[in-house]
Design a protein around this motif. Structure first.
Motif, PDB file in Angstrom:
ATOM      1  N   GLN A 144       0.824  -1.172  -0.041  1.00 21.39           N
ATOM      2  CA  GLN A 144       0.031  -0.119   0.016  1.00 21.39           C
ATOM      3  C   GLN A 144       1.065   1.272   0.104  1.00 21.39           C
ATOM      4  OE1 GLN A 144      -3.430   0.013  -0.537  1.00 21.39           O
ATOM      5  NE2 GLN A 144      -3.050   2.143  -0.842  1.00 21.39           N
ATOM      6  N   GLU A 145       1.894   1.203   0.607  1.00 20.27           N
ATOM      7  CA  GLU A 145       2.932   2.487   0.908  1.00 20.27           C
ATOM      8  C   GLU A 145       3.536   2.465  -0.775  1.00 20.27           C
ATOM      9  OE1 GLU A 145       5.513   1.320   3.876  1.00 20.27           O
ATOM     10  OE2 GLU A 145       4.248   1.959   5.459  1.00 20.27           O
ATOM     11  N   ALA A 146       3.588   1.355  -1.272  1.00 19.32           N
ATOM     12  CA  ALA A 146       4.566   1.376  -2.467  1.00 19.32           C
ATOM     13  C   ALA A 146       3.283   1.947  -3.410  1.00 19.32           C
ATOM     14  CB  ALA A 146       4.802   0.319  -3.113  1.00 19.32           C
ATOM     15  N   ILE A 147       2.193   1.795  -3.434  1.00 20.51           N
ATOM     16  CA  ILE A 147       1.228   2.089  -4.360  1.00 20.51           C
ATOM     17  C   ILE A 147       0.820   3.723  -4.153  1.00 20.51           C
ATOM     18  CG2 ILE A 147      -1.200   2.174  -5.005  1.00 20.51           C
ATOM     19  CD1 ILE A 147      -1.366  -0.852  -4.167  1.00 20.51           C
ATOM     20  N   ASN A 148       0.811   4.041  -2.778  1.00 19.73           N
ATOM     21  CA  ASN A 148       0.790   5.632  -2.467  1.00 19.73           C
ATOM     22  C   ASN A 148       2.096   6.302  -3.161  1.00 19.73           C
ATOM     23  OD1 ASN A 148      -1.781   4.899  -1.218  1.00 19.73           O
ATOM     24  ND2 ASN A 148      -0.706   4.911   0.773  1.00 19.73           N
ATOM     25  N   ALA A 149       3.251   5.995  -2.829  1.00 22.96           N
ATOM     26  CA  ALA A 149       4.669   6.471  -3.377  1.00 22.96           C
ATOM     27  C   ALA A 149       4.450   6.483  -4.836  1.00 22.96           C
ATOM     28  CB  ALA A 149       5.731   5.670  -2.988  1.00 22.96           C
ATOM     29  N   ALA A 150       4.123   5.444  -5.746  1.00 26.84           N
ATOM     30  CA  ALA A 150       3.639   5.374  -6.990  1.00 26.84           C
ATOM     31  C   ALA A 150       2.838   6.390  -7.481  1.00 26.84           C
ATOM     32  CB  ALA A 150       3.286   4.171  -7.623  1.00 26.84           C
ATOM     33  N   GLU A 151       1.767   6.689  -6.818  1.00 30.70           N
ATOM     34  CA  GLU A 151       0.410   7.679  -7.025  1.00 30.70           C
ATOM     35  C   GLU A 151       1.363   9.094  -6.885  1.00 30.70           C
ATOM     36  OE1 GLU A 151      -2.810   9.399  -8.397  1.00 30.70           O
ATOM     37  OE2 GLU A 151      -2.403   7.110  -8.345  1.00 30.70           O
ATOM     38  N   VAL A 173       7.025   2.998  -9.391  1.00 26.00           N
ATOM     39  CA  VAL A 173       6.010   1.985 -10.191  1.00 26.00           C
ATOM     40  C   VAL A 173       6.457   0.698 -10.160  1.00 26.00           C
ATOM     41  CG1 VAL A 173       4.707   1.453 -12.227  1.00 26.00           C
ATOM     42  CG2 VAL A 173       4.640   3.884 -11.558  1.00 26.00           C
ATOM     43  N   ASN A 174       7.682   0.370 -10.366  1.00 24.29           N
ATOM     44  CA  ASN A 174       8.363  -0.946 -10.590  1.00 24.29           C
ATOM     45  C   ASN A 174       8.305  -1.723  -8.949  1.00 24.29           C
ATOM     46  OD1 ASN A 174       9.068  -0.756 -13.055  1.00 24.29           O
ATOM     47  ND2 ASN A 174      10.952   0.062 -12.652  1.00 24.29           N
ATOM     48  N   LYS A 182      -0.095  -1.631 -11.545  1.00 25.43           N
ATOM     49  CA  LYS A 182       1.286  -1.198 -12.199  1.00 25.43           C
ATOM     50  C   LYS A 182       1.004  -0.877 -13.692  1.00 25.43           C
ATOM     51  CE  LYS A 182       4.915  -3.315 -11.198  1.00 25.43           C
ATOM     52  NZ  LYS A 182       5.931  -4.415 -11.184  1.00 25.43           N
ATOM     53  N   ASP A 183      -0.020  -1.810 -14.498  1.00 25.52           N
ATOM     54  CA  ASP A 183      -0.294  -1.255 -16.015  1.00 25.52           C
ATOM     55  C   ASP A 183      -0.919   0.255 -15.939  1.00 25.52           C
ATOM     56  OD1 ASP A 183       0.671  -3.739 -16.607  1.00 25.52           O
ATOM     57  OD2 ASP A 183      -1.230  -4.725 -16.854  1.00 25.52           O
ATOM     58  N   ALA A 184      -1.797   0.331 -14.837  1.00 26.42           N
ATOM     59  CA  ALA A 184      -2.570   1.690 -15.097  1.00 26.42           C
ATOM     60  C   ALA A 184      -1.539   2.823 -14.889  1.00 26.42           C
ATOM     61  CB  ALA A 184      -3.513   1.871 -14.044  1.00 26.42           C
ATOM     62  N   ARG A 188      -0.247   5.829 -17.478  1.00 24.89           N
ATOM     63  CA  ARG A 188      -0.182   7.348 -17.295  1.00 24.89           C
ATOM     64  C   ARG A 188       0.893   8.040 -17.715  1.00 24.89           C
ATOM     65  NH1 ARG A 188      -2.689   7.707 -11.539  1.00 24.89           N
ATOM     66  NH2 ARG A 188      -2.190   9.940 -11.873  1.00 24.89           N
ATOM     67  N   ILE A 189       2.196   6.973 -17.312  1.00 18.51           N
ATOM     68  CA  ILE A 189       3.533   7.510 -17.474  1.00 18.51           C
ATOM     69  C   ILE A 189       3.706   7.661 -18.855  1.00 18.51           C
ATOM     70  CG2 ILE A 189       5.910   6.845 -17.524  1.00 18.51           C
ATOM     71  CD1 ILE A 189       5.239   5.802 -14.649  1.00 18.51           C
ATOM     72  N   ASN A 190       3.443   6.702 -19.901  1.00 14.00           N
ATOM     73  CA  ASN A 190       3.600   6.699 -21.225  1.00 14.00           C
ATOM     74  C   ASN A 190       2.831   7.741 -22.036  1.00 14.00           C
ATOM     75  OD1 ASN A 190       5.169   4.373 -21.007  1.00 14.00           O
ATOM     76  ND2 ASN A 190       3.266   2.848 -21.349  1.00 14.00           N
ATOM     77  N   ALA A 191       1.613   8.263 -21.432  1.00 11.71           N
ATOM     78  CA  ALA A 191       0.840   9.259 -22.007  1.00 11.71           C
ATOM     79  C   ALA A 191       1.765  10.617 -21.883  1.00 11.71           C
ATOM     80  CB  ALA A 191      -0.356   9.455 -21.210  1.00 11.71           C
TER      81      ALA A 191
END
Length: 278
Positions: A144-151, A173-174, A182-184, A188-191
């Protein structure tokens, strides 16, 4: 000897009977003496066996005493070993309890190491199950912390579209294990990367156009400067000739005639053309 006559005499019969009895008595006495001798031999043999048995008994008693002494030592060693094992189990239990109360990675590592030292398989299995439960919770928290940091990183990239922010967002994200999330994030990064590529391409195009325009301007200035310099070049003419000469020593000049220096632009304006020898 006439036996009939002999046995007719009662005295002879009595003597015969007495002789037989005496012979039988002597024979019985000899048999008893033999039996007595055998009994004495048997008694001596039994006496020796008793002595041997007593000796064996003493040896057995000594061995039993040694065994008791050695067994007491083993019991003492066993007590110490049990105390050592019990201390290890107590430390493992305390570490697991601490982990359950404070679910951190450091406590997880410490509890795992303590439990690995436990030798009793049943005790170890119970403690490992408790660790596994906490480990699952810790991993869920870390994810959850990794998801928050990625967001956070992706949002920063979207608001400030720079290459360095792209790398930071990708690294964050990795660390996310959830493939869908991760795909989502990567979409967003690719855009944003596509937008950055487009901006950089447009900037490169504009820079190239500016470079070409500047090159054209400089070329024009250089041409104008060259033309201006050419107009101011000194040439030599004569009153009778219709050619201008770049050098006063041109072989097209008549040495007997005087030459007049002038500018190239004036010579051209006066109708002079360039000497064919130059």
């Amino acid at each position: 000897m006439d036996l009939k006559k002999f046995f007719k005499d009662k005295k002879n019969i009595a003597l015969t009977v007495l002789s037989v009895l005496l012979i039988g008595s002597f024979s019985a006495q000899g048999s008893k003496d033999h039996e007595l001798s055998q009994a004495e031999t048997k008694i001596e043999q039994l006496s020796r066996e008793i002595d041997d048995t007593k000796s064996d008994l003493i040896d057995s008693q000594n061995e039993l005493s040694d065994f008791k002494e050695e067994n007491a030592k083993y019991i003492e060693i066993g007590k110490k070993e049990y105390q050592k094992v019990k201390a290890i189990e107590d430390e493992a239990l305390a570490a697991v309890t601490k982990l359950e109360n404070d679910q951190t990675q450091a406590n997880l590592d410490a509890a795992t190491n303590k439990v690995n030292a436990v030798t009793d398989s049943k005790v170890k299995e119970k403690l490992q199950k408790r660790i596994a439960t906490v480990k699952t919770a810790i991993e869920a928290k870390k994810q959850q912390e990794a998801i928050n940091a990625a967001e956070t990183a992706v949002k920063k990239l979207e608001s400030d579209q720079k290459r360095e922010n792209v790398d930071d967002a990708k690294n964050k994200v990795n660390a996310v294990d959830d493939s869908a999330k991760k795909d989502a994030f990567n979409n967003r990064i690719n855009a944003v990367v596509s937008a950055i590529d487009a901006k950089e391409a447009e900037a490169a195009r504009q820079a190239e156009e500016a470079r070409k325009a500047e090159a054209a301007r400089q070329a024009q200035e250089q041409a104008a400067a060259a033309a201006q310099q050419s107009d101011a070049t000194t040439v030599y003419i004569t009153n009778t000739g219709r050619r201008y000469h770049l050098s006063p020593y041109c072989r097209g000049l008549n040495p007997s005639k005087s030459t007049t220096p002038t500018t190239l632009s004036n010579a051209i304006a006066a109708g002079y053309t360039r000497c064919k020898f130059e």
